[in-house]
Design an enzyme around this catalytic site. Structure first.
Site, PDB file in Angstrom:
ATOM      1  N   GLU A  25       2.647  -2.779   7.599  1.00 57.32           N
ATOM      2  CA  GLU A  25       1.771  -1.685   7.170  1.00 57.32           C
ATOM      3  C   GLU A  25       0.816  -2.268   6.136  1.00 57.32           C
ATOM      4  O   GLU A  25       1.145  -2.371   4.954  1.00 57.32           O
ATOM      5  CB  GLU A  25       2.587  -0.533   6.567  1.00 57.32           C
ATOM      6  N   GLY A  70       0.151  -9.879   4.665  1.00 60.26           N
ATOM      7  CA  GLY A  70       0.662  -9.847   6.026  1.00 60.26           C
ATOM      8  C   GLY A  70       0.435 -11.148   6.763  1.00 60.26           C
ATOM      9  O   GLY A  70       1.300 -11.608   7.530  1.00 60.26           O
ATOM     10  N   GLY A 122       1.661  -3.802   2.270  1.00 60.67           N
ATOM     11  CA  GLY A 122       0.845  -4.545   1.310  1.00 60.67           C
ATOM     12  C   GLY A 122      -0.520  -4.865   1.890  1.00 60.67           C
ATOM     13  O   GLY A 122      -0.992  -4.213   2.818  1.00 60.67           O
ATOM     14  N   SER A 123      -1.124  -5.889   1.358  1.00 59.30           N
ATOM     15  CA  SER A 123      -2.473  -6.269   1.779  1.00 59.30           C
ATOM     16  C   SER A 123      -2.441  -7.038   3.094  1.00 59.30           C
ATOM     17  O   SER A 123      -1.404  -7.593   3.494  1.00 59.30           O
ATOM     18  CB  SER A 123      -3.129  -7.138   0.704  1.00 59.30           C
ATOM     19  N   CYS A 148      -3.397   3.306   0.622  1.00 58.39           N
ATOM     20  CA  CYS A 148      -3.883   2.599   1.806  1.00 58.39           C
ATOM     21  C   CYS A 148      -4.672   3.546   2.700  1.00 58.39           C
ATOM     22  O   CYS A 148      -5.511   3.112   3.495  1.00 58.39           O
ATOM     23  CB  CYS A 148      -2.728   1.964   2.566  1.00 58.39           C
TER      24      CYS A 148
END
Length: 512
Positions: free
Chosen positions: A263, A246, A241-242, A297
């Site tokens: 990630e 995180g 995710g963003s 991403c």
């Protein structure tokens, strides 16, 4: 532009596909979670989110399954992944179409994502017979020292909308052969693909006699994700995710001494050197920047071109962008599908405006492309991919905008290009287009790109499952998929065996 299906037709097709994938009549009239398709912007149906108590019960069942699954020999565990791979092959067309319907990916990318699932299953099958440890030299005579890798525990997977099925498979195929049950919390924007994957995984488990709770699904928003993150029985949390997400998850897991696999965001660049093959470069840039409507991403977001060729490159890119077919991702001729929702479109527009205020020149694109009629045209968000030429690398260029927005900058010296490449907070993927072997080698060296992925004469997107996937800095440092990524899903034990009649101590210590 390509043809558009009506919302009724998309809904009917979705229902038919779900049924063939083993998900019959999933919707409820009183559900709190709206399942929508970016193709038309309309609602496909509603689902009910899990409560925190239900998440705890699901994790409890996974923990019970772990007690059995960890004792199954790894090659036997691999048979579950083999069955899953076979089911994915059988249902590839349907699951790929469902990815297109729910995430907006074009047909070839939807099918490619399912193929990626099949590929990681193949890797997992081989891995199930290769969970190697080491034999280590010991200073003590009559002793043997070794290390083994043992099952870790319940693995929680939190995935994003842009790869609604592949990321789950990256984690699950490895976790399952490593002896770990998986509890998956998909994005609220792509729940139907998750239901389909869970149905296939459950059928695979039934066929091989694996515990029923070895793969499970939790559905809902941030509160459901938090319940999974905070549960001390979840040994590893894998989050895609963003960076903002995180930052919220990491301290919660660290606070309970759980393991993390992150990630997160990417702001990927391509350096274009004077020696670059420009025809190949343009093809690589267009796919990496406009593919998946810029919602990867690993999407290419910055081109850093040498001042001697930047004008020619911009003209070639402008020409290529003006011919991109935009439309329904279900139509074979489409290359650019929709943005996931209105919020993504707003961020796209805002970033372009900020870039222009910073002195950027809009070269091509940026406008909304209305497709369909009436409400459908209002609720769906198709855009012309944009290129903005920037005088310098401003704050907006350093930010990750999850849309088809490409910034072009120029450089004079190679050191300057490397510095610009690395001058962002994220460190996921990078690339260089050059025919100069010295530039290529320097780019991949310790003095070059600071990213987890560094490519030469290929864009930053399109990773294969054989290599470890992930990045540094605010990308989080995690690694998934190939290489030795499997070690994240296991615990290491160092063992020393004394087969002598003596009891020597290490480091020459004497006691008694």
């Amino acid at each position: 532009m390509t043809a558009m299906m009506s919302h009724h037709d998309v809904t009917s097709r979705t229902t038919e596909i779900l049924a063939r994938l083993g998900v019959s009549d999933p919707f409820t009239t009183d559900g709190d979670l709206s399942c929508r398709t970016p193709i038309t912007g309309g609602e496909l149906g509603r689902l009910r989110s899990h409560t925190a108590d239900e998440v705890a019960d699901i994790v409890g069942r996974a923990q019970q399954a772990f007690q059995q699954w960890r004792l199954v020999p790894a090659p036997v565990r691999g048979q579950l992944v083999r069955e899953l791979g076979n089911l994915l092959r059988e249902h590839k067309e349907d699951l790929g179409a469902l990815v297109s319907i729910e995430a907006g990916k074009i047909v070839s990318e939807g099918l490619g994502e399912v193929q990626e699932m099949i590929d990681i299953c193949d890797l997992g099958i081989g891995l199930s017979r290769q969970l190697f440890g080491n034999t280590i030299a010991t200073e003590r005579p009559g002793h043997r020292m070794m290390e083994q890798w043992l099952p870790l525990g319940v693995v929680g997977v939190i995935s994003a909308f842009n790869f609604p099925v592949a990321v789950w498979s990256w984690n699950s195929a490895l976790a399952l052969v490593c002896g770990d049950p998986v509890v998956w919390k998909p994005s609220e924007k792509t729940v139907l693909t998750a239901l389909a994957c869970q149905a296939l995984a459950a059928e695979a488990a039934r066929r091989v006699g694996a515990p029923e709770a070895v793969t499970q699904l939790v559905i809902g928003g941030a509160d459901v994700g938090q319940a999974l993150v905070d549960d001390p029985r979840v040994a590893l949390i894998s989050v895609t995710g963003s960076t903002r997400m995180g930052r919220a998850v990491a301290p919660r897991v660290a606070g309970r001494f759980g393991r993390l696999l992150l990630e997160l965001g990417g702001n990927n660049a391509a350096i274009v050197a004077p020696s670059a093959d420009l025809a190949l470069t343009v093809r690589g840039i267009v796919f990496s920047a406009a593919g998946t409507a810029g919602q990867r991403c690993t999407t290419l977001r910055r081109v850093i071109a040498h001042s001697s060729i930047v004008d020619e490159l911009v003209e070639s890119l402008k020409k290529a962008y003006s011919t991109l077919p935009i439309g329904s991702p279900l139509e074979p001729g489409t290359l650019v599908g929709p943005l996931i929702d209105g919020a993504s479109y707003e961020a796209f527009q805002k970033a372009i405006a900020v870039a222009q205020a910073d002195g950027g020149e809009l070269i091509v694109g940026g406008e909304r492309v209305p497709l369909g009629e009436g409400e459908q045209a209002e609720q769906s968000f198709y855009v012309q991919p944009a290129i903005v030429r920037m005088p310098r690398q401003t704050d907006i260029v350093k930010a990750e905008t999850f849309s088809p927005l490409l910034y072009v900058l120029s450089y004079d010296s190679f050191d300057e290009a490397i510095a610009m490449q690395n001058d962002v907070a994220q460190g996921l993927s990078s690339s260089i287009f050059t025919l100069d072997v010295r530039e290529a080698e320097l780019f991949m060296s310790a003095a070059g790109s600071d990213c987890g992925i560094a490519n030469v004469n290929i864009g930053p997107s399109g990773a294969e499952i054989g290599g470890a996937f992930g990045g540094e800095k605010e990308t989080g440092g995690g690694r998934e998929s190939g290489s030795d990524s499997w070690k994240a899903y296991m615990r290491r034990a160092t063992n020393t065996v004394n087969y002598s009649t003596e009891l020597p101590l290490a480091q020459g210590v004497e006691f008694g």
